[in-house]
Design an enzyme around this catalytic site. Structure first.
Site: not given
Length: 258
Positions: A37, A235, A238
């Protein structure tokens, strides 16, 4: 005085004309973007929606193309991995990298970016014969269809493996196998590979995976350390948009250091 000025002007004109002609003959410079990702890009994505903000460093440029899901070249723009990664995509390192590379060396010609990353994938999902491995090969060969040269693979992966002790301990061996296999199947035994040592504390075995990444010693494999780059507040996995921009520049630094 006047004749000497004319001479200087003509000399400069001839030099830049020569430089243009040399640059104009350069083949397409192709870069494969693979991993999970943080390579696909989650910069600016909140609750599954991208905010649409494109930093200046990630601006479109007619000299920067991407290979789309239909294996056709088109002008590249964020998000680079739309249609490639099934999950919501935002800003990744690819456009920042491409713009930075062109600023430093316009004679690289057209930059062809080949997005192949897929969020949430572990290293075994990239082993030879897997769907992701075969898709990477298919897209790489499609990129070469009308000429050009693969300059490097940009690789950012490992967060998923840091969550499992067995996968983390096997990571170094499996990553080396992947690098060797992909070079062999692309018929490019010294293909430069620029990989990222994890930035985010994704799993309990994060340091095991980072250590494996930093310790890999293969010819023309460079590791850039993303530790310390900003991750999103809500988060811890990321990178933020600004961190992705910086990472793209780190990739460019590494590419010119090969």
């Amino acid at each position: 005085m006047f004749p000497s000025m004319i001479f200087m002007f003509l000399a400069a004109f001839q030099f830049h004309t020569f430089e243009f002609l040399v640059c104009a003959t350069n083949e397409k410079s192709i870069f494969i973007l693979a991993g999970q990702s943080n390579m696909a890009g989650r910069g600016g994505v909140t609750n599954g929606t991208w905010d649409g903000c494109v930093p200046h460093e990630c601006r479109p440029d007619p000299r920067i193309l991407r290979l789309n899901p239909k294996l056709m070249w088109e002008e590249a723009r964020e998000p680079l991995h739309r249609g490639i990664d099934k999950k919501p995509c935002g800003v990744g390192p690819g456009m920042s990298f491409a713009n930075s590379v062109l600023e430093r060396d316009p004679c690289l010609g057209v930059i062809g970016l080949v997005p192949c990353a897929s969020g949430g994938t572990n290293i075994t999902e990239w082993k030879r014969g897997s769907y992701l491995y075969n898709r990477l090969l298919k897209r790489a060969y499609a990129a070469l269809r009308d000429g050009g040269k693969i300059r490097a693979i940009l690789w950012y992966q490992g967060e998923s493996d840091s969550a499992d002790e067995t996968r983390a301990k096997m990571y170094k061996k499996r990553l080396i196998e992947f690098f060797l296999d992909i070079r062999q199947d692309l018929a490019f035994p010294v293909l430069p590979i620029i990989q990222v040592a994890l930035a985010s504390n994704a799993g309990l075995y994060y340091e095991v995976v980072r250590k494996a990444q930093l310790e890999i010693k293969l010819p023309d494999v460079i590791c850039i350390d993303a530790k310390g780059l900003e991750v999103k507040e809500n988060d811890t996995l990321h990178l933020t948009t600004s961190a992705q921009v910086y990472l793209g520049k780190m990739f460019a630094d590494a590419f010119f250091g090969i």
